[in-house]
Design an enzyme around this catalytic site. Sequence first.
Site, PDB file in Angstrom:
ATOM      1  N   ILE A 104      26.821  19.662  21.537  1.00  0.00           N
ATOM      2  CA  ILE A 104      27.377  18.318  21.440  1.00  0.00           C
ATOM      3  C   ILE A 104      27.222  17.797  20.012  1.00  0.00           C
ATOM      4  CG2 ILE A 104      25.193  17.274  22.238  1.00  0.00           C
ATOM      5  CD1 ILE A 104      26.885  15.097  23.650  1.00  0.00           C
ATOM      6  N   CYS A 105      28.182  16.985  19.583  1.00  0.00           N
ATOM      7  CA  CYS A 105      28.104  16.301  18.300  1.00  0.00           C
ATOM      8  C   CYS A 105      28.051  17.311  17.149  1.00  0.00           C
ATOM      9  CB  CYS A 105      26.892  15.367  18.305  1.00  0.00           C
ATOM     10  SG  CYS A 105      26.768  14.234  16.902  1.00  0.00           S
ATOM     11  N   GLY A 106      27.141  17.140  16.212  1.00  0.00           N
ATOM     12  CA  GLY A 106      27.067  17.981  15.033  1.00  0.00           C
ATOM     13  C   GLY A 106      26.831  19.444  15.314  1.00  0.00           C
ATOM     14  N   THR A 108      28.450  21.191  17.272  1.00  0.00           N
ATOM     15  CA  THR A 108      29.747  21.864  17.338  1.00  0.00           C
ATOM     16  C   THR A 108      30.172  22.358  15.953  1.00  0.00           C
ATOM     17  OG1 THR A 108      30.988  19.786  17.076  1.00  0.00           O
ATOM     18  CG2 THR A 108      30.462  20.492  19.330  1.00  0.00           C
TER      19      THR A 108
END
Length: 206
Positions: A104-106, A108
């Site tokens: 999730i978020c960074g 990725t």
Amino acid sequence: MTGSSRTVHLAVYDTFADWETGHTTAHLARNGYTVRTVGPSREPVTTMGGLRVQPDLALDELRAQDSALLILTGADAWDTGDALAPFARAARGFLDAGVPVAAICGATAGLAREGLLDGRTHTSAVSFYLAATGYAGGSRYVDADAVTDAGAAGGGGLITAGPTEPVAFAREVFALLGVYGPEKLDAWYRLFHDSDASAYEVLQGE
């Protein structure tokens, strides 16, 4: 899917976004899963919210065969250097071993830099955030709250989500692991995402 069926590993590192996986880990634990934290070492880390976390094990101790899932959260360090690249390489090992990964978020972006999104359907905060990594998977980007790519035969599934979608992220994890059946999964999402009080009765039913 191979690996231990009741242990989930949560990656922890300085500035990790602690709110992004709260729904996921809490409800996994309430449904019989053991959540173990994995740090760069066994030294304590501090979350973005200022919480101090003592990792259960170091990254070099992590083995895919001991896990049902590896969870990677956002953190400032994903976008400020290569300090977290070893976690993306660990994700590659999990996927190659047929054990799923949820990012999730960074995180990725970390997977994008590792080349893990080039051939998999995925999402993130926005498409141009991942495009800035120089990865080759732009054609597989989906503008959605959270996405699960089942993976090729023998490979692990991959869940991705943007930073504003912790509930949808949890929903995809629960679906992949079979934590709830379809009716209860829908009710869980309606309760925690939409504040639909009527969904509570479905969750409490047998």
